[in-house]
Design an enzyme around this catalytic site. Sequence first.
Site, PDB file in Angstrom:
ATOM      1  N   LYS A  76       0.845  -1.186   0.000  1.00  0.00           N
ATOM      2  CA  LYS A  76       0.000   0.000   0.000  1.00  0.00           C
ATOM      3  C   LYS A  76       0.886   1.244   0.000  1.00  0.00           C
ATOM      4  CE  LYS A  76      -3.574   2.079   3.008  1.00  0.00           C
ATOM      5  NZ  LYS A  76      -4.327   1.838   4.262  1.00  0.00           N
ATOM      6  N   SER A 152      -9.044   2.283   3.607  1.00  0.00           N
ATOM      7  CA  SER A 152      -8.130   2.963   2.721  1.00  0.00           C
ATOM      8  C   SER A 152      -7.210   2.028   1.946  1.00  0.00           C
ATOM      9  CB  SER A 152      -7.291   3.969   3.512  1.00  0.00           C
ATOM     10  OG  SER A 152      -6.476   3.326   4.481  1.00  0.00           O
ATOM     11  N   SER A 176      -9.387   0.075   7.803  1.00  0.00           N
ATOM     12  CA  SER A 176      -8.848   0.152   6.445  1.00  0.00           C
ATOM     13  C   SER A 176      -8.310  -1.150   5.886  1.00  0.00           C
ATOM     14  CB  SER A 176      -7.762   1.232   6.372  1.00  0.00           C
ATOM     15  OG  SER A 176      -8.338   2.504   6.546  1.00  0.00           O
TER      16      SER A 176
END
Length: 495
Positions: A76, A152, A176
Amino acid sequence: MTAFAEYTEYDAIGLADLVRNGDVRPSELVEAAISRIEQFDPRLNAVVHKMYDRALAQATRSPDDGPFSGVPFLLKDLTALYEGEPTTASSRFLEFFVADEDSVLVSRYRKAGLLVLGKTNTPEFGLVAVTEPTLRGPTRNPWNLDHTPGGSSGGSAAAVAAGFVPAAHGGDGGGSIRIPSSACGLFGLKPSRGRNPLGPHFDGNWLGLVQEHVLSRSVRDSAAMLDISSRPAVGEPLIAPTPDRPFLEEAHTDPGRLRVALCTESLFGTTTHGDCIEAAEKAAALLESLGHDVEEACPPFDKARMVEAYLRIVAAGLAADIAYAARLIGKKPERDYFEPVTWLMMLIGRKTRGDELASLLLATQENARRIAIFHETYDVLLTPTLGRPPVKIGELRPSRRDELAIKAVSRFPARKVLDFVLEEMAAEQMDPVPNTMLFNLTGQPAMSVPLHWNASGLPIGVQFAGRYGDEATLLRLAGQLEAAQPWVDRRPLLA
């Protein structure tokens, strides 16, 4: 035709076994992953920075003894620093920042033999529960391209669901990992606070709310990745209790008869969609068929106070993160570098007094203690992961009118106005994703398990939360559920 046509049929452990047995070379796996990304990512926008050449070069010298030697992986694009590669947090402010060292977690992934092919999309600074940053554009859900994969860690979720990699890195400061796992039909575990290292640059991310781990197709991959990542690191501010045995072993251990509390009420919001209630109730019925004791019960906590605590801690943590990033890159934060909501939340964080923040942290601990007492009666709490099915792209984006109002407030940030805006944001943003933040505040482990799809074919995850430090019980239960109602072969048509 990919270099290894059966690539998507295996989880990470399965691929590592093939490499270890000499059935496939790491370079073949990397080539297969690259082929799949190039074929499908133009429709998804999950991979925003490619490291193909570096991964191919490393595939020729992948460590033979690594538990995940030769397995393709994605990071990520937030907090996961990889030496010599950018980390932007999807923000123009960090658009040209290049890390000069690995984060501890990334170093452990690399030593385990994982081959990083690139970075995945995330909302700016991981702030919201959809992945639609201005810098990179929206990531789309492989199950339905009109819908969000959540956030996220939405880019990582879309990439795993589409078969780019069997597992990918994510971070969870308010859901997330669990939110996009639910939206994309994956298994996602948020570990206990202090389980995985966060250093060396983001030790206090959102004042302890954030924990990093992976999103995966299989339970055993998540467990094995936790084994390689969760050793204590020097200088970490908090270290979770030492597990009794490897987490991978726990994933294959019978959980015994558990006492499960079922709560379908919205923890931080007001309503829960019928599809999400149905998913939780069906999961409860499955648990009962497996011999567990289930009864309806919700944990006692001061909802209004905990919602306020979450929002203000996030705002203060964001302000601290931006200030830290400014020192790291030697650049002054200015409004034009940031999306309007990010800048507004940073201003709210700056305006929050120290005594207010300390009081909210005390309230958080008080409520965490209440929930710990609740867990003296119940081994596990079961809730819907989300309050609604995955929303459509753009559904939660501020309207043009709202954006203009936010910009106006940001230019004249009076404290009373900022407080009003924060209350309005809470009312609007909590209902779709109301059930995950509580466990970031308490530090408990929690996981989203893909046990249900609605009539529209969208995944609807269910969440299980356990006692602090007790990932073992969750992984045992997850392994049992995976065996009883397998999901690993259920794929979106895209994949």
